[in-house]
Design a protein around this motif. Structure first.
Motif, PDB file in Angstrom:
ATOM      1  N   ALA A  48       5.217  -6.269  47.475  1.00 56.12           N
ATOM      2  CA  ALA A  48       6.627  -6.060  47.135  1.00 56.12           C
ATOM      3  C   ALA A  48       7.368  -5.302  48.227  1.00 56.12           C
ATOM      4  N   SER A  49       6.653  -4.445  48.967  1.00 53.20           N
ATOM      5  CA  SER A  49       7.298  -3.678  50.037  1.00 53.20           C
ATOM      6  C   SER A  49       7.838  -4.567  51.142  1.00 53.20           C
ATOM      7  N   LEU A  50       7.311  -5.792  51.266  1.00 53.74           N
ATOM      8  CA  LEU A  50       7.803  -6.747  52.258  1.00 53.74           C
ATOM      9  C   LEU A  50       8.710  -7.793  51.622  1.00 53.74           C
ATOM     10  N   GLY A  51       8.938  -7.656  50.301  1.00 51.80           N
ATOM     11  CA  GLY A  51       9.764  -8.611  49.575  1.00 51.80           C
ATOM     12  C   GLY A  51      10.968  -7.934  48.959  1.00 51.80           C
ATOM     13  N   TYR A  52      10.933  -7.796  47.615  1.00 53.12           N
ATOM     14  CA  TYR A  52      12.104  -7.255  46.919  1.00 53.12           C
ATOM     15  C   TYR A  52      11.841  -5.912  46.251  1.00 53.12           C
ATOM     16  N   GLY A  53      10.733  -5.268  46.628  1.00 50.57           N
ATOM     17  CA  GLY A  53      10.504  -3.881  46.256  1.00 50.57           C
ATOM     18  C   GLY A  53      10.230  -3.635  44.780  1.00 50.57           C
ATOM     19  N   GLU A  54      10.350  -2.391  44.398  1.00 48.58           N
ATOM     20  CA  GLU A  54      10.066  -1.968  43.024  1.00 48.58           C
ATOM     21  C   GLU A  54      11.082  -2.513  42.030  1.00 48.58           C
ATOM     22  N   GLU A  55      12.310  -2.746  42.475  1.00 48.39           N
ATOM     23  CA  GLU A  55      13.359  -3.190  41.566  1.00 48.39           C
ATOM     24  C   GLU A  55      13.378  -4.702  41.381  1.00 48.39           C
ATOM     25  N   GLY A  56      12.986  -5.465  42.394  1.00 47.08           N
ATOM     26  CA  GLY A  56      13.056  -6.912  42.303  1.00 47.08           C
ATOM     27  C   GLY A  56      14.493  -7.391  42.260  1.00 47.08           C
ATOM     28  N   PRO A 104      10.578 -10.230  39.370  1.00 52.25           N
ATOM     29  CA  PRO A 104      10.197  -8.992  38.696  1.00 52.25           C
ATOM     30  C   PRO A 104       9.967  -7.854  39.686  1.00 52.25           C
ATOM     31  N   GLY A 105      10.140  -6.635  39.225  1.00 47.87           N
ATOM     32  CA  GLY A 105       9.852  -5.480  40.054  1.00 47.87           C
ATOM     33  C   GLY A 105       8.389  -5.434  40.447  1.00 47.87           C
ATOM     34  N   ASN A 106       8.112  -4.938  41.641  1.00 49.59           N
ATOM     35  CA  ASN A 106       6.755  -4.802  42.189  1.00 49.59           C
ATOM     36  C   ASN A 106       6.072  -6.138  42.476  1.00 49.59           C
ATOM     37  N   ALA A 107       6.802  -7.239  42.381  1.00 47.08           N
ATOM     38  CA  ALA A 107       6.165  -8.559  42.487  1.00 47.08           C
ATOM     39  C   ALA A 107       5.699  -8.865  43.900  1.00 47.08           C
ATOM     40  N   ALA A 108       4.431  -9.259  44.018  1.00 49.11           N
ATOM     41  CA  ALA A 108       3.961  -9.867  45.255  1.00 49.11           C
ATOM     42  C   ALA A 108       4.535 -11.277  45.309  1.00 49.11           C
ATOM     43  N   LEU A 109       4.921 -11.727  46.484  1.00 44.26           N
ATOM     44  CA  LEU A 109       5.515 -13.055  46.649  1.00 44.26           C
ATOM     45  C   LEU A 109       4.522 -13.965  47.353  1.00 44.26           C
ATOM     46  N   ASP A 110       4.270 -15.118  46.772  1.00 43.83           N
ATOM     47  CA  ASP A 110       3.277 -16.060  47.276  1.00 43.83           C
ATOM     48  C   ASP A 110       3.993 -17.353  47.656  1.00 43.83           C
ATOM     49  N   PHE A 111       4.230 -17.552  48.956  1.00 40.03           N
ATOM     50  CA  PHE A 111       4.976 -18.710  49.456  1.00 40.03           C
ATOM     51  C   PHE A 111       4.042 -19.749  50.064  1.00 40.03           C
ATOM     52  N   THR A 112       4.315 -21.015  49.773  1.00 43.29           N
ATOM     53  CA  THR A 112       3.780 -22.111  50.554  1.00 43.29           C
ATOM     54  C   THR A 112       4.933 -22.667  51.371  1.00 43.29           C
ATOM     55  N   MET A 128      24.381  -9.641  44.615  1.00 42.39           N
ATOM     56  CA  MET A 128      23.600 -10.372  45.604  1.00 42.39           C
ATOM     57  C   MET A 128      24.033  -9.927  46.996  1.00 42.39           C
ATOM     58  N   LYS A 129      23.118  -9.311  47.710  1.00 45.33           N
ATOM     59  CA  LYS A 129      23.449  -8.767  49.027  1.00 45.33           C
ATOM     60  C   LYS A 129      22.770  -9.591  50.104  1.00 45.33           C
ATOM     61  N   THR A 130      23.498  -9.925  51.174  1.00 42.27           N
ATOM     62  CA  THR A 130      22.928 -10.669  52.289  1.00 42.27           C
ATOM     63  C   THR A 130      23.221  -9.951  53.574  1.00 42.27           C
ATOM     64  N   ALA A 131      22.448 -10.259  54.610  1.00 50.35           N
ATOM     65  CA  ALA A 131      22.628  -9.605  55.902  1.00 50.35           C
ATOM     66  C   ALA A 131      23.932 -10.047  56.531  1.00 50.35           C
ATOM     67  N   HIS A 132      24.534  -9.159  57.325  1.00 52.65           N
ATOM     68  CA  HIS A 132      25.818  -9.462  57.937  1.00 52.65           C
ATOM     69  C   HIS A 132      25.759  -9.361  59.454  1.00 52.65           C
TER      70      HIS A 132
END
Length: 229
Positions: A199-207, A213-221, A1-5
């Motif tokens: 996915a390019s704006l989320g968690y990419g091909e790997e997820g 999941p990989g390639n997942a579009a993320l749908d937030f409310t 789990m990687k987070t910004a520093h």
């Protein structure tokens, strides 16, 4: 789990400058400077704990603080950093729904975003983000360095609820996924919004193993509650 520093880096630079600049020390006494650094890092850590909470990772505050104190003092905690990181990932994977697909196809995710973008009131951004205002807010919009208090629900394109906040959580705007960072800056407090991102704006091909999941579009409310400067 990687987070910004970024917060830690900024604080480290502040400490380095204060240690070599006598004038800076005169302006900011050691106790005040230490309090300032503790405040910056403490808020960063709090945000990280909130992120873990949304993933279903329970953290005992007393054990956490005691362990953190040992790390700051340079003492061993009984577990190496890489091992600790892997342990958290395994815990999250083990507690996530077992029926998640390993990945989505890029074609299915694009079709989902296209259908959402065709809805009345939807705005498709040049980045590919789809933004829908479900309930208008009021006031100024958050900037990239602001901290926001919000609630959210995350779904995948098949309708699976992947994550949801049970209580308001706080995040710094520029320490989230690119899509979430972009969408937040279009919101106003008191409003409810839907942001869907490729996915390019989320968690990419790997997820994220066991979680996204990989390639997942993320749908937030998202319900934006407050902006904390």
């Amino acid at each position: 789990m990687k987070t910004a520093h970024k917060g830690i880096i900024a604080a480290a630079l502040l400490v380095g400058l204060s240690a070599t600049d006598a004038a800076a020390q005169a302006i900011a006494p050691a106790d005040t400077l230490s309090t300032a650094v503790g405040t910056v890092l403490g808020n960063y850590i709090r945000g990280s704990l909130d992120q873990l909470a949304t993933l279903g990772v329970p953290v005992d505050n007393e054990v956490f603080i005691a362990t953190l104190a040992r790390v700051v003092k340079g003492e061993a905690t009984g577990i190496a950093p890489d091992e600790a990181d892997a342990w958290i990932d395994r815990y999250i994977s083990a507690t996530r729904p077992a029926d998640l697909p390993d990945s989505f196809t890029p074609e299915s995710q694009q079709a989902f975003l296209d259908a959402l973008a065709s809805q009345s009131g939807a705005v498709r951004r040049p980045s590919g983000l789809v933004f829908i205002e479900e309930q208008a807010g009021t006031g100024e919009k958050p900037g990239p360095t602001d901290t926001v208090e919000l609630k959210y629900t995350l779904r995948f394109s098949d309708g699976t609820v992947a994550d949801a906040t049970g209580r308001p959580v706080r995040f710094k705007v520029n320490e989230l996924t690119p899509g979430f960072t972009e969408g937040l800056q279009m919101m106003q407090p008191g409003g409810r919004y839907r942001i869907a991102m490729p996915a390019s704006l989320g968690y990419g091909e790997e997820g994220i193993t066991g979680a996204v999941p990989g390639n997942a579009a993320l749908d937030f409310t998202v319900e934006l509650i407050n902006i904390i400067k």
